[in-house]
Design a protein around this motif. Structure first.
Motif, PDB file in Angstrom:
ATOM      1  N   GLY A 172      24.137  54.092  -5.551  1.00 15.82           N
ATOM      2  CA  GLY A 172      24.451  52.698  -5.835  1.00 15.82           C
ATOM      3  C   GLY A 172      24.831  52.432  -7.272  1.00 15.82           C
ATOM      4  N   MET A 173      24.625  53.422  -8.156  1.00 25.07           N
ATOM      5  CA  MET A 173      24.920  53.240  -9.574  1.00 25.07           C
ATOM      6  C   MET A 173      26.043  54.146 -10.064  1.00 25.07           C
ATOM      7  SD  MET A 173      22.690  50.926 -10.264  1.00 25.07           S
ATOM      8  CE  MET A 173      22.734  50.862 -12.056  1.00 25.07           C
ATOM      9  N   ASN A 174      26.456  55.101  -9.245  1.00 25.13           N
ATOM     10  CA  ASN A 174      27.451  56.085  -9.679  1.00 25.13           C
ATOM     11  C   ASN A 174      28.837  55.464  -9.781  1.00 25.13           C
ATOM     12  OD1 ASN A 174      26.651  56.260  -6.734  1.00 25.13           O
ATOM     13  ND2 ASN A 174      28.648  57.247  -6.622  1.00 25.13           N
ATOM     14  N   LEU A 175      29.568  55.891 -10.792  1.00 26.39           N
ATOM     15  CA  LEU A 175      30.930  55.398 -11.006  1.00 26.39           C
ATOM     16  C   LEU A 175      31.924  56.122 -10.115  1.00 26.39           C
ATOM     17  CD1 LEU A 175      32.987  53.698 -12.620  1.00 26.39           C
ATOM     18  CD2 LEU A 175      33.016  55.527 -14.338  1.00 26.39           C
ATOM     19  N   PHE A 176      31.727  57.429  -9.922  1.00 25.96           N
ATOM     20  CA  PHE A 176      32.652  58.241  -9.147  1.00 25.96           C
ATOM     21  C   PHE A 176      31.999  58.687  -7.842  1.00 25.96           C
ATOM     22  CE2 PHE A 176      33.819  58.981 -13.628  1.00 25.96           C
ATOM     23  CZ  PHE A 176      35.132  58.547 -13.587  1.00 25.96           C
ATOM     24  N   ASN A 177      32.800  58.797  -6.804  1.00 24.36           N
ATOM     25  CA  ASN A 177      32.330  59.319  -5.531  1.00 24.36           C
ATOM     26  C   ASN A 177      31.904  60.779  -5.736  1.00 24.36           C
ATOM     27  OD1 ASN A 177      32.510  60.743  -2.906  1.00 24.36           O
ATOM     28  ND2 ASN A 177      33.180  58.752  -2.156  1.00 24.36           N
ATOM     29  N   PRO A 178      30.648  61.147  -5.399  1.00 23.91           N
ATOM     30  CA  PRO A 178      30.190  62.522  -5.637  1.00 23.91           C
ATOM     31  C   PRO A 178      31.036  63.583  -4.945  1.00 23.91           C
ATOM     32  CG  PRO A 178      28.321  61.091  -5.185  1.00 23.91           C
ATOM     33  CD  PRO A 178      29.559  60.283  -4.907  1.00 23.91           C
ATOM     34  N   ALA A 179      31.525  63.302  -3.742  1.00 26.73           N
ATOM     35  CA  ALA A 179      32.349  64.275  -3.038  1.00 26.73           C
ATOM     36  C   ALA A 179      33.681  64.473  -3.755  1.00 26.73           C
ATOM     37  CB  ALA A 179      32.587  63.817  -1.597  1.00 26.73           C
ATOM     38  N   ILE A 180      34.270  63.387  -4.251  1.00 22.69           N
ATOM     39  CA  ILE A 180      35.510  63.494  -5.023  1.00 22.69           C
ATOM     40  C   ILE A 180      35.257  64.287  -6.300  1.00 22.69           C
ATOM     41  CG2 ILE A 180      37.216  62.186  -6.356  1.00 22.69           C
ATOM     42  CD1 ILE A 180      37.685  61.959  -3.422  1.00 22.69           C
ATOM     43  N   ALA A 181      34.126  64.023  -6.952  1.00 19.98           N
ATOM     44  CA  ALA A 181      33.794  64.738  -8.184  1.00 19.98           C
ATOM     45  C   ALA A 181      33.650  66.234  -7.927  1.00 19.98           C
ATOM     46  CB  ALA A 181      32.514  64.175  -8.786  1.00 19.98           C
ATOM     47  N   ALA A 182      33.051  66.595  -6.789  1.00 16.64           N
ATOM     48  CA  ALA A 182      32.912  68.009  -6.441  1.00 16.64           C
ATOM     49  C   ALA A 182      34.275  68.654  -6.239  1.00 16.64           C
ATOM     50  CB  ALA A 182      32.057  68.152  -5.181  1.00 16.64           C
ATOM     51  N   ARG A 183      35.162  67.947  -5.557  1.00 15.18           N
ATOM     52  CA  ARG A 183      36.510  68.471  -5.320  1.00 15.18           C
ATOM     53  C   ARG A 183      37.270  68.627  -6.640  1.00 15.18           C
ATOM     54  NH1 ARG A 183      40.489  69.203  -0.902  1.00 15.18           N
ATOM     55  NH2 ARG A 183      42.421  69.539  -2.043  1.00 15.18           N
ATOM     56  N   MET A 184      37.161  67.652  -7.524  1.00 11.94           N
ATOM     57  CA  MET A 184      37.841  67.730  -8.807  1.00 11.94           C
ATOM     58  C   MET A 184      37.273  68.863  -9.662  1.00 11.94           C
ATOM     59  SD  MET A 184      40.060  65.453  -8.377  1.00 11.94           S
ATOM     60  CE  MET A 184      40.783  65.668  -9.986  1.00 11.94           C
ATOM     61  N   PHE A 185      35.960  69.042  -9.619  1.00  9.97           N
ATOM     62  CA  PHE A 185      35.340  70.146 -10.357  1.00  9.97           C
ATOM     63  C   PHE A 185      35.900  71.480  -9.894  1.00  9.97           C
ATOM     64  CE2 PHE A 185      32.089  73.467 -10.342  1.00  9.97           C
ATOM     65  CZ  PHE A 185      31.759  73.537 -11.697  1.00  9.97           C
ATOM     66  N   LEU A 186      35.989  71.668  -8.593  1.00  9.13           N
ATOM     67  CA  LEU A 186      36.504  72.928  -8.068  1.00  9.13           C
ATOM     68  C   LEU A 186      37.972  73.135  -8.433  1.00  9.13           C
ATOM     69  CD1 LEU A 186      34.887  72.967  -4.505  1.00  9.13           C
ATOM     70  CD2 LEU A 186      34.344  74.462  -6.428  1.00  9.13           C
ATOM     71  N   PHE A 187      38.749  72.061  -8.371  1.00  7.01           N
ATOM     72  CA  PHE A 187      40.181  72.210  -8.649  1.00  7.01           C
ATOM     73  C   PHE A 187      40.437  72.595 -10.096  1.00  7.01           C
ATOM     74  CE2 PHE A 187      44.268  70.533 -10.068  1.00  7.01           C
ATOM     75  CZ  PHE A 187      45.124  71.173  -9.192  1.00  7.01           C
ATOM     76  N   PHE A 188      39.755  71.955 -11.033  1.00 10.37           N
ATOM     77  CA  PHE A 188      40.024  72.230 -12.442  1.00 10.37           C
ATOM     78  C   PHE A 188      39.273  73.459 -12.957  1.00 10.37           C
ATOM     79  CE2 PHE A 188      41.084  67.649 -12.262  1.00 10.37           C
ATOM     80  CZ  PHE A 188      42.392  67.745 -12.709  1.00 10.37           C
ATOM     81  N   ALA A 189      38.137  73.800 -12.338  1.00 19.90           N
ATOM     82  CA  ALA A 189      37.398  74.979 -12.772  1.00 19.90           C
ATOM     83  C   ALA A 189      37.925  76.252 -12.119  1.00 19.90           C
ATOM     84  CB  ALA A 189      35.905  74.809 -12.463  1.00 19.90           C
ATOM     85  N   TYR A 190      38.375  76.155 -10.870  1.00 17.73           N
ATOM     86  CA  TYR A 190      38.850  77.326 -10.130  1.00 17.73           C
ATOM     87  C   TYR A 190      40.154  76.974  -9.415  1.00 17.73           C
ATOM     88  CZ  TYR A 190      33.930  78.403 -10.890  1.00 17.73           C
ATOM     89  OH  TYR A 190      32.689  78.595 -11.453  1.00 17.73           O
ATOM     90  N   PRO A 191      41.228  76.720 -10.174  1.00 19.02           N
ATOM     91  CA  PRO A 191      42.478  76.252  -9.550  1.00 19.02           C
ATOM     92  C   PRO A 191      43.088  77.248  -8.571  1.00 19.02           C
ATOM     93  CG  PRO A 191      42.828  76.859 -11.858  1.00 19.02           C
ATOM     94  CD  PRO A 191      41.358  76.856 -11.634  1.00 19.02           C
ATOM     95  N   SER A 192      42.883  78.559  -8.798  1.00 25.75           N
ATOM     96  CA  SER A 192      43.478  79.545  -7.898  1.00 25.75           C
ATOM     97  C   SER A 192      42.881  79.480  -6.498  1.00 25.75           C
ATOM     98  CB  SER A 192      43.290  80.960  -8.468  1.00 25.75           C
ATOM     99  OG  SER A 192      41.910  81.273  -8.574  1.00 25.75           O
TER     100      SER A 192
END
Length: 385
Positions: A172-192
């Motif tokens: 209820g307090m988070n700015l970003f959707n946690p699932a979206i954040a997980a996807r973005m983390f994977l894309f930028f940390a492990y783009p291949s």
């Protein structure tokens, strides 16, 4: 159910602050409130009393996700046997079981890591276990490629829960959707590992489903082919039904539509946000198609990649989306338009939808702020007149 209720009441004192199992108080409380609506009510202040609490809402979202998840499991097996050339001889059970065994470890890792952090955090802070991860725990496995290693998925879940949820104050307090954040983390940390090519991992040698393929094989998604300038050889029916390579839960528009009906019928998701995402995507798709920026028909954006899935299950997140009614139209339109812009103009990121929702989450509070300020200004003018 009365026997279970009586048993929980009997053992509950053991989990109280002075009980011998007080270290597991948060776990017991989370289990109890998941099964039963709390019987305590507020004594002061103005409150809304309703049998539908956050856990019940999250459970309904999980139910709405079931069609997309179950079809995603079947599609994984379908793509495996199709590539091996043995689809005609494979039974429905073999196809589905292959996909089920490929997806199950990802769901288990997601919930074990995410809920483990939630339990530990709640116990450390002396708070109740928050229920938001009931949905995030199943969303994250559904929006990653099937070839995503389990250790990467575990890192993404830990990152999303700690840095995109708990440090903001929890559900209820988070700015970003946690699932979206997980996807973005994977894309930028492990783009291949998160490109337009889907790596399908053959599980047959482990689970004894019969040899079909080598350990891994790569199948380019239609969006990945388009980004490479290749026209995908995929019929419209396969795009709509979902018999195409892609992330686990994003391929079937029909399964996603069933989930959308459930969310709209129960009033959990906003039809304004959902509709405006498609309107924004259609407007930008028509613009690019009419100017010759792309040869891709505008409506193909709806049936390829994660556009439909994001519009139904991610953009409508009541915590990270706009709260004002007018703001929901603006918020959804921006996400839909931005997703198509990224797809057409950035060949290095052919999906686009998840990044668009990430930026939409970022500006949602700003949109609401201007809408509220505009309403205040209008009312002040009416008072003066």
């Amino acid at each position: 159910m009365s026997a279970l209720r009586n048993y929980l009441n009997k053992i509950k004192p053991n989990f109280e602050p002075e009980g011998k199992l007080h270290a597991f108080r948060s776990i017991f409380d989370g289990f109890e409130t998941f099964l039963y609506v709390p019987n305590t009510t507020a004594k002061t202040g103005v409150n809304i009393h309703d049998a539908i609490d956050s856990k019940r809402i999250m459970s309904m979202v999980v139910i709405a996700l079931m069609p997309a998840m179950l079809f995603g499991m079947y599609n994984i097996g379908y793509q495996n046997y199709l590539a091996a050339g043995t689809l005609a001889t494979a039974s429905f059970f073999e196809i589905f079981c292959y996909g089920f065994l490929a997806v199950l470890p990802k769901i288990l890792v997601s919930y074990i890591v995410g809920l483990g952090i939630e339990f530990a955090w709640a116990q450390w802070k002396g708070e109740e276990i928050q229920e938001g991860y009931l949905v995030s725990g199943i969303l994250i496995p559904l929006i990653v490629p099937i070839g995503c290693p389990l250790w990467m998925l575990a890192l993404a879940c830990a990152f999303s829960v700690i840095f995109c949820k708990e440090i903001f104050g929890g559900t209820g307090m988070n700015l970003f959707n946690p699932a979206i954040a997980a996807r973005m983390f994977l894309f930028f940390a492990y783009p291949s590992k998160m490109t337009g090519d889907t790596v399908w991992v053959a599980q047959d040698s482990i689970f004894g489903l019969g040899n079909t393929l080598p350990d891994t094989f790569t199948a380019a998604t239609p969006l990945g082919q388009i980004a490479q300038g290749i026209t995908p050889n995929t019929c419209i029916c396969d795009m709509i039904f979902g018999f195409i390579p892609g992330s686990i839960g994003e391929t079937s528009v029909i399964a996603i539509a069933i989930g959308a009906v459930i969310l709209l019928w129960t009033g959990i998701a906003s039809w304004r946000t959902m509709l405006s995402v498609f309107v924004g995507g259609a407007a930008m798709g028509l613009l690019f198609e009419s100017t010759g920026a792309t040869t891709m028909p505008w409506w193909h954006h709806f049936v390829l990649g994660g556009f439909a899935f994001g519009a139904v299950f991610m953009a409508t997140d009541p915590v990270t989306s706009c709260r004002t009614e007018c703001g929901k139209y603006i918020y959804g339109f921006i996400i839909g338009a931005m997703a198509v812009i990224i797809r057409v103009k950035n060949a290095g990121y052919p999906e686009g939808m998840m990044l668009a929702i990430f930026f939409g989450n970022m500006i949602a509070p700003l949109i609401d702020h201007f809408i509220v300020e505009r309403n205040i200004s209008k009312r002040q003018k009416r008072l003066k007149n």
